[in-house]
Design an enzyme around this catalytic site. Structure first.
Site, PDB file in Angstrom:
ATOM      1  N   ASP A 217       0.816  -1.227   0.000  1.00  0.00           N
ATOM      2  CA  ASP A 217       0.000   0.000   0.000  1.00  0.00           C
ATOM      3  C   ASP A 217       0.846   1.272   0.000  1.00  0.00           C
ATOM      4  OD1 ASP A 217      -2.410  -1.624   0.353  1.00  0.00           O
ATOM      5  OD2 ASP A 217      -1.762  -1.838   2.436  1.00  0.00           O
TER       6      ASP A 217
ATOM      7  N   HIS B 191      -4.168  -2.123  -6.396  1.00  0.00           N
ATOM      8  CA  HIS B 191      -3.493  -0.860  -6.633  1.00  0.00           C
ATOM      9  C   HIS B 191      -4.452   0.107  -7.311  1.00  0.00           C
ATOM     10  CE1 HIS B 191      -2.175  -3.795  -9.768  1.00  0.00           C
ATOM     11  NE2 HIS B 191      -2.557  -2.845 -10.586  1.00  0.00           N
ATOM     12  N   THR B 192      -4.354   1.360  -6.910  1.00  0.00           N
ATOM     13  CA  THR B 192      -5.257   2.402  -7.390  1.00  0.00           C
ATOM     14  C   THR B 192      -4.499   3.365  -8.280  1.00  0.00           C
ATOM     15  OG1 THR B 192      -6.559   2.232  -5.358  1.00  0.00           O
ATOM     16  CG2 THR B 192      -6.866   4.205  -6.699  1.00  0.00           C
TER      17      THR B 192
ATOM     18  N   ILE C 256       3.505  12.707   1.136  1.00  0.00           N
ATOM     19  CA  ILE C 256       4.070  13.698   2.057  1.00  0.00           C
ATOM     20  C   ILE C 256       2.981  14.653   2.538  1.00  0.00           C
ATOM     21  CG2 ILE C 256       5.866  15.457   2.340  1.00  0.00           C
ATOM     22  CD1 ILE C 256       7.259  14.202  -0.101  1.00  0.00           C
TER      23      ILE C 256
END
EC number: 6.3.4.4
Length: 430
Positions: free
Chosen positions: A13, A41-42, A331
């Site tokens: 992920d 997975h996206t 981030i």
């Protein structure tokens, strides 16, 4: 000959699909080499999310070849469903190739997965119940059914009868569970085989021919290094080798043809299921990261466990996968925190250690040693370079690279393609 491997460096992920999709723009062939439909997975394209479980992220580039390698275990039912999903979204799959040597997941694998997990009681490992482990068990026991077998009606029938007889004895005698019927499986799965037949070939030939012709080949891993059956937090791992070394076995491409390894990580850490997690957060900060980061499993929908960035884990991943470049994701999720922490080492029984122990008992006693950095309040989702980041965010990125010991090639500040920023092209200098 140009090849790049993308691996997850944590517990999955990490955003591998996003980075693979990003790097696919400069690749000509994209290949998966291990795992199955237990990994999701996206990919976000033009603000639209696509969720895939088996088919490589490169499928959205119709001029590029997407490969499901021999190391992948394929659930034909899931694959046919995923193909239909893509077709319904207007995505062509004519560029898909599936290895005839890949092993097949059948209903008895899924049933056995569930029964084995239930039997463990409090010692469950958190499997996704997709039949992945039992399929790899059959592969190692040399009784597995491969795609090539699935396409041959007589061979498939013969091997299914043998395997089903053995599995049914196990279901009835050991688990006191009802057996599965041959007729309930055979025609349905043979038909799935016929539906994917047009894509099936010897993919090792395609991959090696492409590399020998000087084409750019991108290998896409599933899960992450810390879920690797050899190098991960055993037994809380997957049943295959997500490490970069898994490419050679799972794709039929020799190690001399691998050029670079991109390790993908998040600016914090997450994992689904049980198992060691030294930097796990149980407070409001953890809840905040989970909600802002939308930390829920693509495959299971389960809330992910979250924690601070762990450079001990990352150095372990760098070492066992030979990582040459780092891609730092998410981030932006840390924006708004007064202080951000990075685990730099562990305290094990009063002694500072810089390595990740193999012993689960030792891991339970490991306490993270943190380095604290000032946070940032600014919205960074529109930043397009390192210089655009606030000073504190920029310092965080640099410190991650220093602690891991690998240069950061890309960093992302959101899920979109345009939010992935290049510091150094991984395709250069190969």
């Amino acid at each position: 000959m140009t090849s790049v491997v993308v691996v997850g460096t944590q517990w999955g992920d990490e955003g591998k699909g996003k980075i693979t999709d990003f790097l696919s723009a400069d690749a000509e062939v994209i290949a998966r080499y291990q795992g199955g439909d237990n990994a999701g997975h996206t990919i976000v394209i033009d603000n639209k999310k696509f969720k895939l479980h088996l088919i490589p992220s490169g499928i959205f580039f119709k001029e590029k070849i997407s490969v499901i390698g021999n190391g992948v275990v394929v659930n034909p039912k899931s694959l046919v469903k995923e193909l239909a999903y893509l077709h319904g979204e207007g995505v062509t799959t004519d560029n898909l190739r599936i290895s005839d040597r890949a092993h097949v997941i059948l209903p008895y694998h899924i049933k056995l997965d569930q029964l084995q997990e239930d039997a463990k009681g409090d010692n469950k490992i958190g499997t996704t119940i997709k039949g992945i482990g039992p399929a790899y068990m059959d592969k190692a026991a040399r009784v597995g059914i491969r795609i090539a077998d699935l396409l041959d009606r007589e061979v498939f029938a013969e091997r299914l009868k043998i395997n089903l007889a053995e599995k049914n004895r196990l279901f009835e005698k050991m688990y006191d569970s009802t057996p599965l019927e041959f007729d309930d499986i055979f025609e349905e799965y043979y038909e799935y085989g016929q539906q994917i037949k047009q894509y099936v070939t010897d993919t090792s030939v395609i991959l090696n021919d492409a590399l020998d012709a000087g084409k750019r080949v991108l290998f896409e891993g599933a899960q992450g290094v810390m879920l690797d059956i050899d190098q991960g937090t055993y037994p809380f791992v997957t049943s295959s080798n997500p490490v970069a070394g898994g490419v050679t076995i799972g794709s039929g491409v020799g190690p001399s043809k691998i050029n670079k390894v991109v390790g993908v990580c998040k600016a914090y850490t997450s994992r689904v299921g049980d198992g060691p997690f030294p930097t796990e957060l149980f407070d409001e900060v953890g809840d905040r990261i989970r909600e802002i980061g939308k930390e829920y499993g693509t495959t299971t929908g389960r809330p992910r466990r979250v924690g601070w960035f762990d450079s001990v884990v990352m150095r372990h991943s760098r070492r066992v996968s030979g990582i040459t470049n780092l891609s730092l994701n998410s981030i932006d999720v840390l924006s708004g925190l007064d202080t951000v922490k990075i685990c730099v080492a562990y305290d094990l029984d009063g002694k500072r250690i810089d390595y990740y122990p193999a012993s689960l008992e030792q891991l339970k006693r490991c306490k993270p040693i943190y380095e604290e950095l000032p946070g940032w309040s600014e919205d960074i989702t529109a930043c397009r370079s390192l210089d655009d980041l606030p000073e504190n965010a920029r310092n965080y990125v640099r410190r991650v690279g220093e602690l891991v010991g690998v240069r950061i090639s890309t960093f992302s500040v959101g899920p979109g393609r345009e939010q992935t920023n290049i510091l150094e092209s991984v395709w250069s200098n190969i």
